[in-house]
Write an enzyme that holds these catalytic residues in place. Structure first.
Site, PDB file in Angstrom:
ATOM      1  CG  ASN A  87      -1.868  -1.170   1.257  1.00  0.00           C
ATOM      2  OD1 ASN A  87      -2.293  -1.649   0.205  1.00  0.00           O
ATOM      3  ND2 ASN A  87      -2.207  -1.648   2.447  1.00  0.00           N
ATOM      4  N   GLY A  93      -3.876   3.350   1.090  1.00  0.00           N
ATOM      5  CA  GLY A  93      -4.159   2.755   2.392  1.00  0.00           C
ATOM      6  C   GLY A  93      -2.933   2.572   3.266  1.00  0.00           C
ATOM      7  CD  GLN A  94       3.134   3.946   2.969  1.00  0.00           C
ATOM      8  OE1 GLN A  94       3.023   4.485   1.866  1.00  0.00           O
ATOM      9  NE2 GLN A  94       4.302   3.737   3.551  1.00  0.00           N
ATOM     10  CG  HIS A 100       4.402  -2.053   5.272  1.00  0.00           C
ATOM     11  ND1 HIS A 100       4.533  -0.699   5.430  1.00  0.00           N
ATOM     12  CD2 HIS A 100       3.070  -2.293   5.220  1.00  0.00           C
ATOM     13  CE1 HIS A 100       3.338  -0.132   5.483  1.00  0.00           C
ATOM     14  NE2 HIS A 100       2.424  -1.084   5.340  1.00  0.00           N
TER      15      HIS A 100
HETATM   16  P1  AMP Z   1      -0.511  -0.353   5.872  1.00  0.00           P
HETATM   17  O1  AMP Z   1      -1.928   0.029   6.250  1.00  0.00           O
HETATM   18  O2  AMP Z   1      -0.374  -0.926   4.499  1.00  0.00           O
HETATM   19  O3  AMP Z   1       0.446   0.800   6.123  1.00  0.00           O
HETATM   20  O4  AMP Z   1      -0.102  -1.534   6.840  1.00  0.00           O
HETATM   21  C1  AMP Z   1       0.326  -1.337   8.146  1.00  0.00           C
HETATM   22  C2  AMP Z   1       0.029  -2.601   8.881  1.00  0.00           C
HETATM   23  O5  AMP Z   1       0.778  -2.626  10.075  1.00  0.00           O
HETATM   24  C3  AMP Z   1      -1.438  -2.802   9.276  1.00  0.00           C
HETATM   25  O6  AMP Z   1      -1.947  -3.978   8.663  1.00  0.00           O
HETATM   26  C4  AMP Z   1      -1.387  -2.918  10.808  1.00  0.00           C
HETATM   27  O7  AMP Z   1      -2.311  -3.860  11.314  1.00  0.00           O
HETATM   28  C5  AMP Z   1       0.044  -3.332  11.030  1.00  0.00           C
HETATM   29  N1  AMP Z   1       0.604  -3.000  12.325  1.00  0.00           N
HETATM   30  C6  AMP Z   1       0.545  -1.818  12.975  1.00  0.00           C
HETATM   31  N2  AMP Z   1       1.217  -1.881  14.130  1.00  0.00           N
HETATM   32  C7  AMP Z   1       1.728  -3.133  14.223  1.00  0.00           C
HETATM   33  C8  AMP Z   1       2.525  -3.821  15.189  1.00  0.00           C
HETATM   34  N3  AMP Z   1       2.950  -3.214  16.307  1.00  0.00           N
HETATM   35  N4  AMP Z   1       2.849  -5.100  14.958  1.00  0.00           N
HETATM   36  C9  AMP Z   1       2.421  -5.733  13.833  1.00  0.00           C
HETATM   37  N5  AMP Z   1       1.686  -5.133  12.873  1.00  0.00           N
HETATM   38  C10 AMP Z   1       1.335  -3.844  13.075  1.00  0.00           C
END
Ligand code: AMP
Ligand code: ZN
Length: 114
Positions: A87, A93-94, A100
């Protein structure tokens, strides 16, 4: 990078459920899984988003795809199939400003997304 959540996870300042680690990347389970298998794969180098990739740092993306296939086999979703998603930006949706890739599998994923 200070104040980056994923850099803190890489530094082990914040705990995570790690499924794979090498010198260049880290993979850990998403805290809010959207599928039976939901793993985040991140470069150890802080790269804010896909927009910051260039000829000098983009090798990590190929490496992450290879690692994703390895984790898919490890998690038992290689044969059933999986999705590897990045994303980028607000409309993409980032929510975390460290590049990542979401590895999702273990159920039939809908298309088109969101
Ligand atoms: P995005 O929305 O593509 O930026 O993805 C960020 C992702 O990080 C989301 O799916 C969250 O659920 C995940 N996330 C946020 N904090 C943590 C954390 N501490 N450990 C594992 N995943 C996390
Ligand atoms: Zn970072």
């Amino acid at each position: 990078m200070a104040d980056c959540l994923f850099c803190k996870i890489i530094a082990k300042e914040i705990p995570s459920n790690i499924v794979y680690e090498d010198e260049r990347c880290l993979a850990f389970r998403d805290i809010e899984p959207q599928a039976p298998v939901h793993v985040l794969i991140i470069p150890k180098e802080h790269i804010a988003s896909a927009l910051q990739l260039n000829e000098g740092n983009a090798d990590i993306v190929a490496h992450i795809f290879i690692v994703a296939a390895h984790i898919a086999r490890q998690e038992g979703i290689a044969d059933g199939g999986f999705r590897l998603v990045n994303n980028c930006g607000v409309d993409g949706g980032q929510t975390v400003g460290h590049l990542h890739f979401h590895l999702l599998g273990g159920r039939n994923l809908g298309w088109p997304p969101g």
